[in-house]
Design an enzyme around this catalytic site. Structure first.
Site, PDB file in Angstrom:
ATOM      1  N   ALA A  89       0.215 -54.628  36.166  1.00  0.00           N
ATOM      2  CA  ALA A  89       1.332 -54.955  37.062  1.00  0.00           C
ATOM      3  C   ALA A  89       0.888 -55.799  38.257  1.00  0.00           C
ATOM      4  O   ALA A  89       1.652 -56.004  39.195  1.00  0.00           O
ATOM      5  CB  ALA A  89       1.969 -53.661  37.553  1.00  0.00           C
TER       6      ALA A  89
ATOM      7  N   ASN B  92      -2.578 -47.261  38.444  1.00  0.00           N
ATOM      8  CA  ASN B  92      -3.694 -47.808  37.658  1.00  0.00           C
ATOM      9  C   ASN B  92      -4.123 -49.165  38.199  1.00  0.00           C
ATOM     10  O   ASN B  92      -5.278 -49.565  38.054  1.00  0.00           O
ATOM     11  CB  ASN B  92      -3.281 -47.948  36.189  1.00  0.00           C
ATOM     12  CG  ASN B  92      -3.185 -46.605  35.508  1.00  0.00           C
ATOM     13  OD1 ASN B  92      -4.193 -46.009  35.174  1.00  0.00           O
ATOM     14  ND2 ASN B  92      -1.979 -46.113  35.330  1.00  0.00           N
TER      15      ASN B  92
ATOM     16  N   HIS C 151       3.568 -54.733  44.619  1.00  0.00           N
ATOM     17  CA  HIS C 151       2.128 -54.578  44.873  1.00  0.00           C
ATOM     18  C   HIS C 151       1.659 -55.771  45.692  1.00  0.00           C
ATOM     19  O   HIS C 151       1.834 -56.926  45.262  1.00  0.00           O
ATOM     20  CB  HIS C 151       1.340 -54.533  43.563  1.00  0.00           C
ATOM     21  CG  HIS C 151       1.786 -53.453  42.626  1.00  0.00           C
ATOM     22  ND1 HIS C 151       1.595 -52.107  42.888  1.00  0.00           N
ATOM     23  CD2 HIS C 151       2.419 -53.512  41.435  1.00  0.00           C
ATOM     24  CE1 HIS C 151       2.080 -51.399  41.876  1.00  0.00           C
ATOM     25  NE2 HIS C 151       2.588 -52.223  40.988  1.00  0.00           N
TER      26      HIS C 151
HETATM   27  N1  LIG Z   1      -2.748 -50.960  34.042  1.00  0.00           N
HETATM   28  C1  LIG Z   1      -1.537 -51.059  34.590  1.00  0.00           C
HETATM   29  O1  LIG Z   1      -1.258 -51.957  35.397  1.00  0.00           O
HETATM   30  C2  LIG Z   1      -0.495 -50.086  34.212  1.00  0.00           C
HETATM   31  C3  LIG Z   1      -0.815 -48.970  33.491  1.00  0.00           C
HETATM   32  N2  LIG Z   1       0.143 -48.088  33.112  1.00  0.00           N
HETATM   33  C4  LIG Z   1      -0.295 -46.919  32.347  1.00  0.00           C
HETATM   34  O2  LIG Z   1      -0.176 -47.225  30.960  1.00  0.00           O
HETATM   35  C5  LIG Z   1       0.079 -46.019  30.218  1.00  0.00           C
HETATM   36  C6  LIG Z   1       1.317 -46.205  29.336  1.00  0.00           C
HETATM   37  O3  LIG Z   1       2.416 -46.504  30.148  1.00  0.00           O
HETATM   38  P1  LIG Z   1       3.910 -46.363  29.599  1.00  0.00           P
HETATM   39  O4  LIG Z   1       4.005 -46.909  28.240  1.00  0.00           O
HETATM   40  O5  LIG Z   1       4.795 -46.866  30.651  1.00  0.00           O
HETATM   41  O6  LIG Z   1       4.030 -44.759  29.528  1.00  0.00           O
HETATM   42  P2  LIG Z   1       5.118 -43.895  28.733  1.00  0.00           P
HETATM   43  O7  LIG Z   1       5.105 -42.563  29.401  1.00  0.00           O
HETATM   44  O8  LIG Z   1       6.382 -44.640  28.616  1.00  0.00           O
HETATM   45  O9  LIG Z   1       4.480 -43.770  27.264  1.00  0.00           O
HETATM   46  C7  LIG Z   1       3.264 -43.115  27.018  1.00  0.00           C
HETATM   47  C8  LIG Z   1       3.409 -42.362  25.701  1.00  0.00           C
HETATM   48  O10 LIG Z   1       2.117 -41.897  25.294  1.00  0.00           O
HETATM   49  C9  LIG Z   1       2.193 -40.496  25.037  1.00  0.00           C
HETATM   50  N3  LIG Z   1       0.887 -39.905  25.310  1.00  0.00           N
HETATM   51  C10 LIG Z   1       0.338 -39.559  26.491  1.00  0.00           C
HETATM   52  N4  LIG Z   1      -0.902 -39.081  26.316  1.00  0.00           N
HETATM   53  C11 LIG Z   1      -1.129 -39.113  24.988  1.00  0.00           C
HETATM   54  C12 LIG Z   1      -2.229 -38.751  24.169  1.00  0.00           C
HETATM   55  N5  LIG Z   1      -3.363 -38.239  24.689  1.00  0.00           N
HETATM   56  N6  LIG Z   1      -2.127 -38.897  22.835  1.00  0.00           N
HETATM   57  C13 LIG Z   1      -0.991 -39.391  22.304  1.00  0.00           C
HETATM   58  N7  LIG Z   1       0.090 -39.763  23.003  1.00  0.00           N
HETATM   59  C14 LIG Z   1       0.013 -39.628  24.344  1.00  0.00           C
HETATM   60  C15 LIG Z   1       3.269 -40.001  25.967  1.00  0.00           C
HETATM   61  O11 LIG Z   1       3.748 -38.751  25.537  1.00  0.00           O
HETATM   62  P3  LIG Z   1       4.327 -37.728  26.638  1.00  0.00           P
HETATM   63  O12 LIG Z   1       5.502 -38.410  27.259  1.00  0.00           O
HETATM   64  O13 LIG Z   1       4.649 -36.519  25.823  1.00  0.00           O
HETATM   65  O14 LIG Z   1       3.214 -37.521  27.631  1.00  0.00           O
HETATM   66  C16 LIG Z   1       4.298 -41.119  25.835  1.00  0.00           C
HETATM   67  O15 LIG Z   1       5.071 -40.982  24.672  1.00  0.00           O
HETATM   68  C17 LIG Z   1       0.267 -44.896  31.274  1.00  0.00           C
HETATM   69  O16 LIG Z   1      -0.945 -44.193  31.441  1.00  0.00           O
HETATM   70  C18 LIG Z   1       0.580 -45.685  32.553  1.00  0.00           C
HETATM   71  O17 LIG Z   1       0.208 -44.986  33.719  1.00  0.00           O
HETATM   72  C19 LIG Z   1       1.464 -48.314  33.391  1.00  0.00           C
HETATM   73  C20 LIG Z   1       1.823 -49.415  34.125  1.00  0.00           C
HETATM   74  C21 LIG Z   1       0.869 -50.352  34.652  1.00  0.00           C
HETATM   75  O1  LIG Z   2       3.585 -50.736  36.695  1.00  0.00           O
HETATM   76  C1  LIG Z   2       3.282 -50.643  37.884  1.00  0.00           C
HETATM   77  O2  LIG Z   2       3.943 -51.151  38.807  1.00  0.00           O
HETATM   78  C2  LIG Z   2       2.026 -49.986  38.286  1.00  0.00           C
HETATM   79  C3  LIG Z   2       1.741 -48.758  37.601  1.00  0.00           C
HETATM   80  O3  LIG Z   2       2.579 -48.024  37.138  1.00  0.00           O
HETATM   81  C4  LIG Z   2       0.326 -48.403  37.514  1.00  0.00           C
HETATM   82  O4  LIG Z   2      -0.511 -49.159  38.027  1.00  0.00           O
HETATM   83  O5  LIG Z   2       0.012 -47.356  36.924  1.00  0.00           O
END
Ligand SMILES: NC(=O)C1=CN([C@@H]2O[C@H](COP(=O)(O)OP(=O)(O)OC[C@H]3O[C@@H](n4cnc5c(N)ncnc54)[C@H](OP(=O)(O)O)[C@@H]3O)[C@@H](O)[C@H]2O)C=CC1
Ligand SMILES: O=C([O-])CC(=O)C(=O)O
Length: 279
Positions: free
Chosen positions: A132, A199, A229
């Site tokens: 992001a 993150n 951000h």
């Molecule tokens: N790097 C970056 O800039 C960003 C990173 N992120 C991160 O990316 C990841 C994915 O985001 P997003 O798609 O929005 O999240 P969501 O919550 O929409 O989707 C994640 C899915 O993965 C499942 N899940 C979680 N842990 C596990 C596991 N160990 N094994 C199998 N399935 C699992 C969740 O299940 P359940 O709901 O049951 O937990 C959910 O269905 C998150 O960790 C988020 O914080 C997001 C935005 C920005």
């Molecule tokens: O998507 C965003 O704005 C940021 C976020 O959730 C993350 O860094 O985990």
């Protein structure tokens, strides 16, 4: 045509939520030149719902280990920090590349060291999309000359709901009626207290000054409908000030649309042999 399909990278997807779904759709539409062969989510109904939207249907893996025990080239983690802690090493040991979205897990130095050792030993690559955030290319380039880096993240309290911070502080997201600074401290502490929200602080740390010297301010603003951000960096090279005002994902307000688009672009580039833009 046949040889193009043979040459296409095979992808395993861990996590079928907001980001995982968009990646799967981008592969299915041909935007990412790859084949999605396996998906896995804690919740099988989420995997089934995703697979039912695809023209080329991947298999639903019975457990996360099946993703990398099958002959995929890249596993995409779009799940959680726990998923990185529990599965990243075995994915690399199985000689698969790994794209990580839950970058916060890498701020644990022992986790990072083990994974980087595995990359060297098994000649694998970990991809970290810019997520992001914007400007990580510049931060990486000026790393040696950086003196300070501050990330100011502003989100609607709804987008911060459920974070560990609220258990510790006893602040209730529903009671925030004016713009409020919730947290000021290191990226390391920010990622621990807001694991699904910040993150980006981990990405910024890894690109620049590390998780203890990268400063983070998290602001809850009930008037905003954006995930904003702002990166402010200074050093011998000059200064960098970048603001991204992100539209939240329509299915997960914690996650920005840019984070999803960045994951898609990173995987597209990893699956393509073309020009690379940016440092
Ligand atoms: N790097 C970056 O800039 C960003 C990173 N992120 C991160 O990316 C990841 C994915 O985001 P997003 O798609 O929005 O999240 P969501 O919550 O929409 O989707 C994640 C899915 O993965 C499942 N899940 C979680 N842990 C596990 C596991 N160990 N094994 C199998 N399935 C699992 C969740 O299940 P359940 O709901 O049951 O937990 C959910 O269905 C998150 O960790 C988020 O914080 C997001 C935005 C920005
Ligand atoms: O998507 C965003 O704005 C940021 C976020 O959730 C993350 O860094 O985990």
């Amino acid at each position: 045509m046949f040889s193009i399909i043979i040459d296409m990278k095979k992808i395993g997807l861990l996590g079928c939520g907001a980001i995982g779904t968009q990646i799967a759709l981008a592969i299915d539409s041909g935007k990412i030149p790859a084949i999605l062969t396996h998906v896995y989510d804690f919740d099988r109904s989420k995997s089934e719902a995703l697979v039912s939207r695809l023209k080329k249907r991947p298999q639903i893996a019975e457990n996360p280990h099946m993703l990398s025990s099958n002959p995929v080239d890249i596993v995409v983690e779009a799940a959680s920090q726990d998923a990185v802690r529990n599965h990243a090493l075995s994915i690399l040991q199985n000689r698969r590349d790994l794209l990580i979205m839950s970058v916060g897990a890498l701020l644990d130095e022992s986790v990072l060291e083990i994974l980087l050792d595995a990359c060297r030993e098994f000649k694998r690559t970990i991809y970290l999309p810019s997520g992001a955030l914007a400007g990580l290319d510049a931060i990486r380039s000026v790393k040696e000359e950086l003196e300070s880096v501050l990330l100011v993240t502003t989100k609607n309290p709804k987008s911060l709901k459920g974070a560990r911070f609220f258990e510790v502080s006893k602040i209730d997201t529903d009671s925030i009626t004016t713009k409020t600074v919730l947290f000021e401290g290191s990226a390391k502490d920010a990622v621990n207290l807001f694991p699904a929200n910040i993150n980006v602080a981990a990405l910024l740390s890894l690109a620049g000054l590390g998780s203890h010297n990268t400063k983070v301010r998290i602001v809850a603003d009930p008037q905003t409908d954006k995930n904003t951000h702002q990166v402010i960096a200074q050093g011998k090279f000059g200064s960098i000030s970048i603001t991204v005002e992100n539209v939240p994902d329509s299915t997960n307000p914690k996650t920005s649309r840019l984070a999803t688009l960045s994951a898609v672009e990173c995987l597209r580039a990893a699956c393509s042999t073309d020009m690379r833009i940016g440092s």
